[in-house]
Design a protein around this motif. Structure first.
Motif, short mmCIF file in Angstrom:
data_model
loop_
_atom_site.label_atom_id
_atom_site.label_comp_id
_atom_site.label_asym_id
_atom_site.label_seq_id
_atom_site.Cartn_x
_atom_site.Cartn_y
_atom_site.Cartn_z
N PHE A 1 -18.49 14.62 -15.79
CA PHE A 1 -18.67 14.40 -14.35
C PHE A 1 -18.24 15.60 -13.50
N ALA A 2 -17.61 16.58 -14.10
CA ALA A 2 -17.33 17.83 -13.37
C ALA A 2 -18.63 18.57 -13.05
N ASP A 3 -19.68 18.31 -13.87
CA ASP A 3 -20.96 19.03 -13.70
C ASP A 3 -22.15 18.13 -13.40
N TYR A 4 -21.99 16.82 -13.59
CA TYR A 4 -23.15 15.92 -13.45
C TYR A 4 -22.84 14.75 -12.52
N ASP A 5 -23.92 14.21 -11.91
CA ASP A 5 -23.78 13.07 -10.99
C ASP A 5 -23.77 11.73 -11.73
N LEU A 6 -24.53 11.66 -12.81
CA LEU A 6 -24.69 10.40 -13.54
C LEU A 6 -24.80 10.64 -15.03
N ILE A 7 -24.50 9.61 -15.80
CA ILE A 7 -24.74 9.61 -17.25
C ILE A 7 -25.76 8.50 -17.53
N LEU A 8 -26.69 8.78 -18.42
CA LEU A 8 -27.78 7.84 -18.71
C LEU A 8 -27.87 7.59 -20.21
N GLY A 9 -28.23 6.37 -20.58
CA GLY A 9 -28.44 6.06 -21.99
C GLY A 9 -28.89 4.61 -22.13
N PRO A 10 -29.05 4.13 -23.35
CA PRO A 10 -29.38 2.70 -23.54
C PRO A 10 -28.16 1.85 -23.19
N THR A 11 -28.40 0.60 -22.79
CA THR A 11 -27.28 -0.33 -22.57
C THR A 11 -26.80 -0.89 -23.90
N ALA A 12 -27.74 -1.31 -24.71
CA ALA A 12 -27.44 -1.86 -26.04
C ALA A 12 -28.33 -1.16 -27.06
#
Length: 487
Positions: A391-402
């Motif tokens: 989060f020092a470099d990015y606004d969001l993290i994305l991936g599968p929920t399950a």
């Protein structure tokens, strides 16, 4: 009233224009619940008499044109205490427990004019990932009644996904809002730890539990979180951080946003169709103007063992109060005090709860504390640092929920380890106290796939913006299940 064809804004519009009254809307909701829930089994207790009385009172004073939630029905997970309405945590231990006070979130919903229509099924004391560990019934997936709805907020997710209510509240300790939201193709949000008061939430693991909303759309979710968020003098872990309007700027888009995809979230064990849906979501975000890069969360692979040591240890401590003396279930024909304790807990708790109490008690015992609980707490810190670095470099993290879509009822019931691994992608978010969202991102074999967005602490607004942008660019949220038939 068809909750598949309406959102909060359109329902509010109909009330303000007097196309229908709050009482008519509430009656229609109960008619729909009675018709649909025979197949889904999401509700444990209905609150019909009190709900209709509240609806009449709102009609008498007039619907507040400036309050979108006024007069709308909501379902409540049965581990959130509700004054004068049975609260069981889906356990024999609390089968007839009638609280004498409201959870803070209930007071806030009452202030917003929302009407509690009933209490929703869950895994006992929120311990489970399939709602098969309820002492009372097995809730079914809205899309296919041979599949689980996920857990522990399975009733909360299935009630919304099957069109019985426009919104519900759940609780999330290791993915218990997001995973059932993914399995049922709806939006579920776990807010930042401390964003919503836990006062009146029956405790499972106090450093991880968080109440959050489940809805059909991203904007509806933001509206409900607006109503329940905020500091509470009853809960010293609730945050003094100012609560913004989560709907403000929700349509601003993701242009210029930097999104990270952890390689650990896309690895072995993730179903190929789920991985493909996430890759398509990445392409959608790039088309909308976001930058998407691969990153690493190296310690996330330890999330499941860390979680089950820490959560079980806290559960072992929190569940000591259920002893057959003060309130709740008490074993009959007991011979002495030790017999009261042993038999009450043996008869009152289900197998999964007992398993976690034993694991937690062992982890906290004098001979094991350093090797298990202390080590887990240290690794938890490393997981938090991994997120902070990203989060020092990015606004969001994305991936599968399950890692997969919903599995069959009974399929994993006797395999606790496989069941625990279903939460591998959601658990790190709770360990780090961050906000996370699941929203629909595709289908595999007629079952919904969930996309998970994770934001930095107290930055739910960025998460809602991104979720809304994705939702507007796709039509997954518009697809609805055929109740009683497989999709």
């Amino acid at each position: 009233m068809d909750y598949f064809k309406n959102d909060i804004a359109s329902l509010h519009d109909g009330l303000v224009k007097k196309e229908y009254s709050v009482e008519e809307l509430t009656k229609s909701t109960f008619e729909n619940i009675k018709k649909t829930d025979a197949k889904i089994e999401a509700f444990l207790t209905l609150n019909e008499q009190a709900a209709l009385k509240q609806a009449q009172a709102i009609d008498d004073r007039g619907v507040d044109a400036n309050n979108l939630l006024d007069g709308l029905a909501i379902g409540i997970k049965d581990n959130i205490v509700t004054k004068d309405l049975k609260t069981t945590a889906a356990s024999k231990m609390l089968e007839n427990f009638m609280p004498i006070y409201n959870a803070t979130v209930m007071d806030k919903l009452n202030e917003a004019g929302m009407i509690n229509v009933g209490k929703l099924n869950m895994d006992e004391f929120a311990m489970g990932g399939s709602t098969e560990h309820s002492a009372f019934k097995k809730t079914k997936n809205a899309w296919d009644q041979t599949k689980v709805p996920g857990g522990s907020s399975g009733g909360s997710a299935a009630a919304v996904a099957s069109g019985q209510v426009i919104a519900s509240l759940g609780s999330d300790t290791g993915g218990s809002i997001r995973q059932p939201a993914a399995f049922n193709g709806i939006v579920g949000v776990k807010p930042t730890y401390g964003r919503v008061s836990r006062y009146g939430l029956i405790a499972f693991a106090s450093s991880l539990d968080q109440i959050g909303p489940l809805t059909r759309t991203v904007k509806d979710n933001a509206l409900v979180l607006n109503a329940i968020a905020g500091q509470d003098s009853h809960d010293f872990t609730s945050s003094a951080q100012a609560v913004p309007d989560f709907t403000e700027g929700i349509a601003d888009g993701v242009k210029g946003m930097k999104i990270a995809v952890p390689k650990e979230f896309m690895g072995e064990g993730v179903q190929p169709e789920v991985r493909e849906a996430v890759k398509n979501a990445i392409a959608t975000f790039e088309k909308l103007g976001a930058t998407v890069d691969e990153v690493s969360l190296p310690h996330s692979k330890y999330g499941v063992p860390v979680y089950y040591i820490m959560a079980s240890s806290e559960a072992s401590s929190n569940l000591q109060r259920f002893d057959g003396i003060r309130y709740g279930f008490r074993a009959k024909d007991v011979k002495n005090l030790e017999d009261v304790y042993v038999r009450t807990r043996s008869e009152g708790f289900g197998d999964e709860v007992k398993r976690r109490i034993m694991l937690g008690t062992f982890s906290l015992s004098a001979g094991s504390y350093d090797a298990f609980f202390k080590k887990a707490a240290q690794v938890r810190t490393l997981i938090c640092q991994d997120f902070a670095n990203v989060f020092a470099d990015y606004d969001l993290i994305l991936g599968p929920t399950a890692p997969t879509v919903a599995f069959g009822i009974g399929e994993e019931l006797n395999d606790p380890l496989t069941m625990y691994l279903n939460d591998i992608l959601t658990i790190p978010v709770n360990l780090a106290g961050l906000p996370g969202m699941s929203l629909p991102a595709g289908f595999a074999n007629g079952l919904p796939i969930g996309l998970q967005l994770i934001a930095n602490a107290y930055d739910e607004k960025t998460m809602y913006k991104a979720g809304y942008a994705f939702e507007q660019a796709t039509d997954f949220h518009k697809q609805t299940p055929k109740i009683g038939g497989q999709n």
